[in-house]
Enzyme design. Structure first.
Site, PDB file in Angstrom:
ATOM      1  N   THR A 131      34.472  22.002  54.369  1.00 20.54           N
ATOM      2  CA  THR A 131      34.497  21.487  53.133  1.00 20.54           C
ATOM      3  C   THR A 131      34.671  22.741  52.466  1.00 20.54           C
ATOM      4  O   THR A 131      33.614  23.130  53.409  1.00 20.54           O
ATOM      5  CB  THR A 131      33.410  20.386  52.905  1.00 20.54           C
ATOM      6  OG1 THR A 131      31.980  21.155  53.488  1.00 20.54           O
ATOM      7  CG2 THR A 131      33.486  19.052  53.565  1.00 20.54           C
ATOM      8  N   HIS A 132      34.698  22.717  51.533  1.00 20.48           N
ATOM      9  CA  HIS A 132      34.971  24.159  50.379  1.00 20.48           C
ATOM     10  C   HIS A 132      35.477  25.103  51.263  1.00 20.48           C
ATOM     11  O   HIS A 132      35.513  26.149  51.277  1.00 20.48           O
ATOM     12  CB  HIS A 132      33.513  24.507  50.170  1.00 20.48           C
ATOM     13  CG  HIS A 132      32.349  23.492  49.365  1.00 20.48           C
ATOM     14  ND1 HIS A 132      32.672  23.227  47.828  1.00 20.48           N
ATOM     15  CD2 HIS A 132      32.243  22.489  50.181  1.00 20.48           C
ATOM     16  CE1 HIS A 132      32.349  22.324  47.932  1.00 20.48           C
ATOM     17  NE2 HIS A 132      31.201  21.792  49.058  1.00 20.48           N
ATOM     18  N   SER A 138      78.073  15.220  32.108  1.00 23.22           N
ATOM     19  CA  SER A 138      77.150  14.522  32.330  1.00 23.22           C
ATOM     20  C   SER A 138      77.689  14.670  34.101  1.00 23.22           C
ATOM     21  O   SER A 138      77.204  14.494  35.105  1.00 23.22           O
ATOM     22  CB  SER A 138      76.146  13.285  32.432  1.00 23.22           C
ATOM     23  OG  SER A 138      77.596  12.105  33.101  1.00 23.22           O
ATOM     24  N   ASN A 165      55.884  34.467  59.536  1.00 18.84           N
ATOM     25  CA  ASN A 165      55.755  34.044  58.207  1.00 18.84           C
ATOM     26  C   ASN A 165      55.278  32.710  57.911  1.00 18.84           C
ATOM     27  O   ASN A 165      57.005  32.102  58.630  1.00 18.84           O
ATOM     28  CB  ASN A 165      56.322  34.773  57.310  1.00 18.84           C
ATOM     29  CG  ASN A 165      55.930  36.003  57.042  1.00 18.84           C
ATOM     30  OD1 ASN A 165      54.699  36.706  57.187  1.00 18.84           O
ATOM     31  ND2 ASN A 165      56.812  36.906  56.111  1.00 18.84           N
ATOM     32  N   GLU A 202      55.289  26.861  53.637  1.00 14.44           N
ATOM     33  CA  GLU A 202      55.217  27.525  51.936  1.00 14.44           C
ATOM     34  C   GLU A 202      55.806  27.017  51.061  1.00 14.44           C
ATOM     35  O   GLU A 202      55.022  26.483  49.612  1.00 14.44           O
ATOM     36  CB  GLU A 202      55.337  29.215  52.058  1.00 14.44           C
ATOM     37  CG  GLU A 202      53.741  30.211  52.407  1.00 14.44           C
ATOM     38  CD  GLU A 202      54.077  30.836  53.013  1.00 14.44           C
ATOM     39  OE1 GLU A 202      54.459  32.256  51.841  1.00 14.44           O
ATOM     40  OE2 GLU A 202      54.314  31.543  53.900  1.00 14.44           O
ATOM     41  N   ASN A 229      75.961   2.246  28.808  1.00 18.49           N
ATOM     42  CA  ASN A 229      74.854   1.786  29.361  1.00 18.49           C
ATOM     43  C   ASN A 229      74.310   0.940  29.946  1.00 18.49           C
ATOM     44  O   ASN A 229      73.220   1.579  31.074  1.00 18.49           O
ATOM     45  CB  ASN A 229      73.733   1.762  27.377  1.00 18.49           C
ATOM     46  CG  ASN A 229      74.849   2.634  26.517  1.00 18.49           C
ATOM     47  OD1 ASN A 229      75.284   3.411  26.621  1.00 18.49           O
ATOM     48  ND2 ASN A 229      74.035   1.731  25.244  1.00 18.49           N
ATOM     49  N   SER A 264      59.870  39.085  58.173  1.00 15.79           N
ATOM     50  CA  SER A 264      59.422  40.044  57.053  1.00 15.79           C
ATOM     51  C   SER A 264      60.824  41.324  56.831  1.00 15.79           C
ATOM     52  O   SER A 264      61.136  42.053  57.900  1.00 15.79           O
ATOM     53  CB  SER A 264      58.555  41.122  57.274  1.00 15.79           C
ATOM     54  OG  SER A 264      58.669  42.463  56.382  1.00 15.79           O
ATOM     55  N   TYR A 277      70.052   2.077  23.915  1.00 16.09           N
ATOM     56  CA  TYR A 277      70.284   3.939  24.690  1.00 16.09           C
ATOM     57  C   TYR A 277      70.087   4.702  23.766  1.00 16.09           C
ATOM     58  O   TYR A 277      71.184   5.298  23.019  1.00 16.09           O
ATOM     59  CB  TYR A 277      72.375   4.046  25.346  1.00 16.09           C
ATOM     60  CG  TYR A 277      72.080   4.861  25.613  1.00 16.09           C
ATOM     61  CD1 TYR A 277      71.612   5.073  27.503  1.00 16.09           C
ATOM     62  CD2 TYR A 277      73.009   6.245  25.256  1.00 16.09           C
ATOM     63  CE1 TYR A 277      72.243   6.548  27.879  1.00 16.09           C
ATOM     64  CE2 TYR A 277      73.424   6.654  26.210  1.00 16.09           C
ATOM     65  CZ  TYR A 277      73.193   6.736  27.403  1.00 16.09           C
ATOM     66  OH  TYR A 277      73.453   8.136  27.917  1.00 16.09           O
TER      67      TYR A 277
END
Ligand code: ARG
Length: 497
Positions: free
Chosen positions: A157-158, A24, A287, A292, A112, A279, A319
């Protein structure tokens, strides 16, 4: 025999691929310093309990401090032959001061309880950092809301025009959501800040450890008492990710509003260039990629929550190595949240608001229709359902004739009342002018939490006070952890001298 300090039981060393698979270390860098601190606290406690001599403690601590310095200077890279940071650190000390002393460092402890401890130590700081970033975002939102108390815009709304409101009202809604996120993180913190150390592998230890002492040396408020619970349960990690996923789903919604509002069709806001992207082919493009990506990274956090829920759901109590994977999901979730909070706060702070455009959309639309229907109910005594029918018909006609609501004549209402409701009504010119005036219409909304300017003013004040109170709460958490860290450092120093 294996070169590993752990693998005496095995006749052969697992091959490189297996070792890498088991390891790990990639996810362990983040718990590196926590592991050193935890090991120092554990060994100080062992000395105080007379398990370790003063001389041994000094050697162990000085080796750990040396390793910390090397780690901080960027010199440490852990090869994947090590199962994890725990093996690496113990092996380092054994190499450094010999097995005669270094071999005592892990007395009365298991990986552990050790890893469960390290995760909680990192989570405490993570929750503090996330909280601080939420506070900064809330502060940006409150500043913008103050600036746009009078900025009229449609409420949706909507995704359709609903009622008239203000930009401040929207921003204050975001603030309230985020203040609840802070409450959740605050409550969650109290369950994170408990020490599992001393639980051993699952059933405690015969070494006379003092669990309360290590907890206090590390700044914990108490213990995860039951030794089985301490090494098995991941509900607190799930709670953290659940709070983060919940937070992200709100950030994503805010990002979606702003993305839509920044489109040419809406044109309500413009992101600063620093928060925009372009772009590769269309030269005109600007953009809202930052927003996003806030939306997109929400997937990571929800995925992380899902990941941990799936890891634990089929495990036996105790564990299991599956739990090693939890760290990866935690770090993924925390990083996505921190990045998103910072970006969103900056984007909101620097965005340009097009007030005229927002107002124009109100003026060319029919968001005052409900105000009108309610006014007819109150002033003319019409049952609300009849007023609703009347105004519904009115809007249909105005839409087809291209008439704006501001040009509404009392005569039109009176005629329509006769036609639709078979009712004789008299409508006062002043009444109509009052209701089709946006500002006056907002003043007539009296319900608590409405965009009435007085309500906006009150909410602004109260939320600013709430922000200051949360800042105080977060500062206390931070100070308390810093104090514990300093105390531990002082104690280490004392035993080094
Ligand atoms: N690397 C392990 C983890 O992250 C540490 C605990 C290992 N415990 C064990 N019994 N193999 O979970």
């Amino acid at each position: 025999m294996s070169s590993s300090i752990y693998r005496a039981r095995l006749g052969k060393t697992p091959n490189k691929k297996t070792l890498e698979f088991l390891s790990s270390v990639k996810d362990d860098y983040r718990i590196f310093e926590a592991d050193i601190e935890g090991t120092e606290a554990h060994n100080i406690m062992l000395y105080e309990q007379r398990v370790l001599s003063r001389e041994d403690l000094t050697k162990i601590l000085s080796s750990l401090e040396k390793l910390k310095r090397e780690y901080r200077s960027g010199k440490i890279e852990i090869e994947p032959e090590y199962e994890d940071v725990h093996e690496f650190i113990e092996a380092y000390v054994v190499r450094d001061v010999g097995i005669g002393v270094g071999g005592k460092l892990h007395t009365g402890r298991s990986r552990n309880d050790q890893v469960a401890l390290d995760i909680r130590m990192v989570l405490r700081w993570a929750l503090i950092e996330v909280g601080e970033r939420i506070l900064r975002l809330v502060s940006s939102l409150l500043d913008k809301a103050e600036e746009h108390k009078g900025t009229i815009m449609p409420l949706y709304t909507h995704t359709q025009h609903a009622q008239v409101g203000t930009l401040a009202h929207y921003l204050l809604a975001y603030v309230d959501t985020l203040l609840r996120d802070l409450q959740r993180l605050d409550s969650c913190y109290s369950r994170v800040n408990l020490s599992p150390l001393g639980a051993g592998p699952i059933g405690g230890t015969s070494i006379p450890v003092d669990r309360r002492r290590t907890a206090s040396l590390l700044g914990f408020d108490g213990l995860v008492e039951n030794s089985i619970d301490a090494v098995s349960s991941k509900d607190v990690e799930i709670e953290v990710l659940s709070a983060l996923a919940n937070l992200m789903s709100s950030l994503s919604r805010i990002a979606e509003d702003l993305t839509l509002w920044s489109s040419s069709e809406f044109g309500f806001i413009e992101l600063a260039d620093e928060y925009s992207s372009t772009s590769s082919i269309m030269p005109q493009k600007k953009n809202p990629c930052t927003l996003e990506l806030v939306r997109g990274k929400t997937g990571r956090v929800i995925g992380a929550l899902n990941g941990v829920l799936n890891i634990v759901k089929g495990l036996t109590t105790g564990y299991n190595r599956d739990l090693q994977e939890v760290k990866h999901h935690l770090w993924t979730g925390i990083d996505a949240v921190n990045d998103s909070l910072e970006i969103l706060a900056g984007a909101i702070k620097s965005m340009k608001v097009n007030e005229e455009r927002m107002r124009a959309k109100v003026e060319e639309g029919y968001t005052l229709a409900l105000d009108l229907a309610e006014c007819l109910t109150v002033e003319l005594g019409l049952p609300f359902r009849e007023a609703h029918m009347l105004v519904g018909n009115l809007v249909r006609e105005m839409v087809s004739s291209g008439t704006r609501i501001s040009h509404l004549k009392p005569r039109t209402i009176e005629e329509l009342a006769e036609k639709v409701l078979s009712r004789q009504v008299t409508v006062d010119e002043d009444l109509i002018r009052g209701i089709v005036d946006v500002e006056r219409s907002l003043l007539s909304r009296r319900s608590i939490g409405s965009p009435n300017p007085a309500e906006t003013e009150r909410m602004l004040k109260e939320r600013s006070a709430a922000l200051r109170a949360f800042m105080e709460v977060w500062l206390l958490k931070k100070r308390s952890l810093e104090r514990a860290q300093n105390m531990l450092r002082e104690t280490v120093k004392k035993y080094l001298s």
